[in-house]
Design a protein around this motif. Structure first.
Motif, short mmCIF file in Angstrom:
data_model
loop_
_atom_site.label_atom_id
_atom_site.label_comp_id
_atom_site.label_asym_id
_atom_site.label_seq_id
_atom_site.Cartn_x
_atom_site.Cartn_y
_atom_site.Cartn_z
N TRP A 179 34.84 61.67 27.23
CA TRP A 179 34.55 60.23 27.23
C TRP A 179 33.51 59.91 26.18
N LEU A 180 33.64 58.73 25.58
CA LEU A 180 32.59 58.20 24.70
C LEU A 180 32.12 56.90 25.33
N THR A 181 30.82 56.67 25.33
CA THR A 181 30.29 55.49 26.00
C THR A 181 30.49 54.24 25.15
N MET A 182 29.65 54.09 24.12
CA MET A 182 29.70 52.88 23.30
C MET A 182 30.13 53.25 21.89
N ASN A 183 31.03 52.46 21.31
CA ASN A 183 31.35 52.64 19.90
C ASN A 183 30.34 51.90 19.05
N GLU A 184 29.62 52.63 18.22
CA GLU A 184 28.74 52.01 17.22
C GLU A 184 27.89 50.88 17.77
N PRO A 185 26.93 51.19 18.64
CA PRO A 185 26.03 50.11 19.07
C PRO A 185 25.40 49.40 17.87
N LYS A 186 25.13 50.16 16.81
CA LYS A 186 24.49 49.57 15.63
C LYS A 186 25.31 48.43 15.03
N THR A 187 26.63 48.55 15.06
CA THR A 187 27.45 47.50 14.46
C THR A 187 27.38 46.22 15.30
N VAL A 188 27.28 46.36 16.62
CA VAL A 188 27.09 45.18 17.47
C VAL A 188 25.77 44.52 17.10
#
Ligand code: PNW
Length: 439
Positions: A161-170
């Protein structure tokens, strides 16, 4: 040139995300996401494109699974649409939404492909945005509930599992530049959002441990930062830039602390610094099993703290083509945070592809790009980086957010009027790489 052979069982893969490929925006009880609302807003996306139909993967997933098998993929990274599971971001899960992902995952297993599922690839339920979105601390707890529902329904069949994709882009595109949903330009809000995304990540890690089973980690897009010249000023500016691009997201997870230089730069009165509660960093630093790295471009930082371009750019103006950056970022995270198992969950290039009269799509620039980046990956592995898999972005041409459908990132061409899939030259090449386990 002699052959570059990869480790046995190397996870050759491809990646996608829900909103970019699925379409079927109103089916089986799916709720609206921030991207439905944003992309419908005039002026937000190129040509007014939306993900309403996209690559119609929701209806064509069986054909797409067969395509993956024919390419020889060993790993497929996709994302689960939160508003399919919780249309309003709350409460009992929507069974029809879960069933779609169960069918997809079972189809992967039947074809010998390992599923890798991302819980959040930017499609926040609009109902939660209306309650403050990621600026609201409660959204992190809503995310943990959603993650728990997904783990309980699908946890027995998803190994990673991966939690968040690219929090930085958000943070950067959603709240600084505003060219992604929710389209805000508010730096003080942006870094509070960063903290809440990190908190949500940690809570989801804990939810998986409570539900039992599976591996989990964050998916971070990392930018190697280099000084634009050899002055001390450029070196100092690069250090802080690296703080905002990389350490802000890596340090809390792997060291339990935010980088002090970034906190100092934000200042004690910033909403983020005021928003860090006792115990948050213990949650955020809950041990993870792997780190997913996404690499697209380096950054060159000037003494004044701006950036300059040093290498040829792609159709995405933000992307400079620099394969050595891949080696640098992989060895750096291993040195500074490791050893932690790594996977590359995105790396790719947009190209101006057209379907020729003979039915072929010649994306030779993508072949060159992938070959050069995979050579850098191989060099990193040879130097001891514990990298287990590589996922090209993307399996299919898809809805490239604000850039719409004109930017094509797939190794498989999608003829949108007919939804026909055509293997590009890069897909044929990648199939050979997988079969040979090397270049
Ligand atoms: C990623 N940058 O976004 C996303 O995870 C994908 O959904 C997207 O389609 C893909 O890359 C291609 O853009 C990025 O500015 C956005 O370096 C911006 C950057 C990198 C990746």
């Amino acid at each position: 040139m002699s052959m570059l052979t990869f480790p046995p069982d190397f996870g050759w893969g491809a990646a996608t995300s829900a909103y970019q490929i699925e379409g079927a925006a109103k089916e089986d009880g799916r709720g609206e996401s921030v991207w439905d609302v944003f992309s419908r807003t005039p002026g937000r996306t190129r040509n007014g494109d939306t993900g309403e139909v996209a690559a119609d993967h929701y209806h064509r997933y069986r054909d797409d699974l067969d395509l993956m098998r024919d390419l020889g993929l060993r790993s497929y990274r996709f994302s689960i649409s939160w508003p399919r599971i919780q249309p309003d971001g709350n409460g009992a899960p929507n069974q029809r939404g879960l069933d779609f992902y169960r069918r997809l995952i079972d189809g992967l297993h039947e074809r010998g492909i390992a599923p890798m599922a991302t819980l959040f690839h930017w499609d926040l339920p609009q109902a939660l945005q209306d309650q403050g979105g990621w600026e609201a601390r409660d959204t992190a707890y809503r995310f943990a509930d959603y993650a728990d529902a997904v783990f309980r329904a699908l946890g027995d069949r998803v190994p990673t599992w991966l939690t968040m994709n690219e929090p930085k882009t958000v943070v950067q595109n959603g709240y600084l530049s505003g060219h992604h949903a929710p389209g805000r330009q508010d730096p003080d809000a942006a870094y509070l959002v960063a903290h809440h995304l990190q908190l949500a990540h940690g809570l989801a890690v804990r939810a998986l441990r409570a539900a039992g089973g599976g591996r989990i980690g964050p998916a971070l897009n990392l930018h190697p930062c280099y000084p634009a010249d050899d002055t001390a000023e450029a070196a100092a500016a690069t250090r802080l830039y690296d703080g905002y691009e990389n350490r802000l997201y890596l340090d809390p997870i792997f060291t339990g602390r935010y980088p002090q230089d970034v906190l100092d730069d934000l200042g004690p009165d910033s909403r983020m610094v005021r928003g860090i509660a006792d115990g948050d960093l213990a949650i955020i630093s809950s041990p993870v099993d792997l780190l997913a790295v996404q690499y697209y471009t380096p950054l060159y930082v000037t003494a004044a703290g701006g950036t300059v371009t040093r290498w040829p750019t792609s159709e995405a103006q933000w992307q400079q083509i620099h394969p050595d950056g891949m080696y640098d970022i992989l060895t750096r995270v291993t040195r500074d945070y490791g050893p932690v198992p790594l996977t590359i969950t995105e790396n790719g290039l947009p190209t101006p592809d057209t379907l020729a009269a003979d039915g072929t799509v010649d994306d030779s620039a993508r072949v060159t790009f992938l070959r050069d980046h995979l050579a850098a990956v191989h060099r990193a592995i040879s130097d001891g980086v514990p990298l287990e898999s590589f996922h090209v972005w993307s399996l299919l041409d898809n809805f490239e957010w604000d850039a719409g459908y004109e930017q094509r990132w797939g190794i498989v061409y999608v003829d949108y009027p007919t939804q026909r899939r055509v293997l590009k030259r890069s897909a044929h090449w990648y199939r050979t790489v997988i079969a040979d386990n090397g270049l």
